[in-house]
Design a protein around this motif. Structure first.
Motif, short mmCIF file in Angstrom:
data_model
loop_
_atom_site.label_atom_id
_atom_site.label_comp_id
_atom_site.label_asym_id
_atom_site.label_seq_id
_atom_site.Cartn_x
_atom_site.Cartn_y
_atom_site.Cartn_z
N ASP A 45 -33.49 -2.39 -33.24
CA ASP A 45 -33.11 -3.50 -32.38
C ASP A 45 -33.51 -4.81 -33.05
OD1 ASP A 45 -32.16 -1.90 -30.25
OD2 ASP A 45 -34.22 -1.56 -29.57
N VAL A 46 -32.75 -5.86 -32.76
CA VAL A 46 -33.12 -7.19 -33.25
C VAL A 46 -34.53 -7.50 -32.74
CG1 VAL A 46 -32.60 -9.66 -33.09
CG2 VAL A 46 -30.74 -8.00 -33.39
N GLY A 47 -35.36 -7.99 -33.64
CA GLY A 47 -36.73 -8.33 -33.31
C GLY A 47 -37.74 -7.24 -33.62
N ASP A 48 -37.26 -6.02 -33.92
CA ASP A 48 -38.18 -4.94 -34.28
C ASP A 48 -38.94 -5.30 -35.55
OD1 ASP A 48 -37.51 -3.31 -32.16
OD2 ASP A 48 -36.32 -1.89 -33.34
N GLU A 49 -40.21 -4.94 -35.59
CA GLU A 49 -41.04 -5.17 -36.77
C GLU A 49 -41.05 -3.91 -37.62
OE1 GLU A 49 -44.87 -6.59 -35.57
OE2 GLU A 49 -44.02 -8.40 -34.67
N LEU A 50 -40.83 -4.09 -38.91
CA LEU A 50 -40.75 -2.99 -39.85
C LEU A 50 -41.52 -3.32 -41.12
CD1 LEU A 50 -36.87 -2.54 -39.76
CD2 LEU A 50 -38.52 -1.15 -38.51
#
Length: 135
Positions: A45-50
């Motif tokens: 999803d947009v905004g997910d931290e990876l």
């Protein structure tokens, strides 16, 4: 030498490992000092931290860069020119050595590409325009 502009994006097809909201192997398709495009079947999803881990040519150390998903490409919009499903990720915290390694990679690509264009146009200056139908 100067550092390439942060927005300069080069083709960069390499395997990578993604960790965080999404886990697994994927393919990088481009690279800039600001981020990467990652082709993958599973979409975050947009905004997910990876964390995106990859290696660049001529560098033994794996880069492991904290990133945030900026946008998601659900389907390939054009069979040839469109990006495959995946996502654009913005680098969050780049170590100074990571900046150096990525900048060298981009500069090397630009040097090779420009020397090829220069060689072709020096031998036949009008070829660039003929190939693109711009005569």
């Amino acid at each position: 030498k100067t550092t390439p502009p942060p927005t300069l994006r080069i083709p960069f097809v390499r395997r990578c490992t993604v960790r965080g909201a999404l886990e697994g192997r994927a393919m990088l398709l481009d690279l800039s000092l600001r981020g990467v495009y990652v082709a993958t079947k599973e979409l975050p999803d947009v905004g997910d931290e990876l964390e995106i881990e990859f290696q660049v040519p001529g560098n033994d150390r794996q880069l492991a860069i904290k990133s945030v998903v900026a946008w998601v490409q659900v389907v390939q919009t054009h069979p040839v020119h469109g990006l495959p499903p995946g996502f654009g990720a913005t680098f969050e915290r780049l170590e100074i050595e990571d900046v150096r390694v990525i900048a060298r990679t981009i500069q090397s690509y630009c040097d090779r590409t420009l020397s090829t264009v220069k060689f072709v146009t020096e031998r036949d200056p009008d070829r660039f325009f003929r190939v693109r139908g711009l005569e």
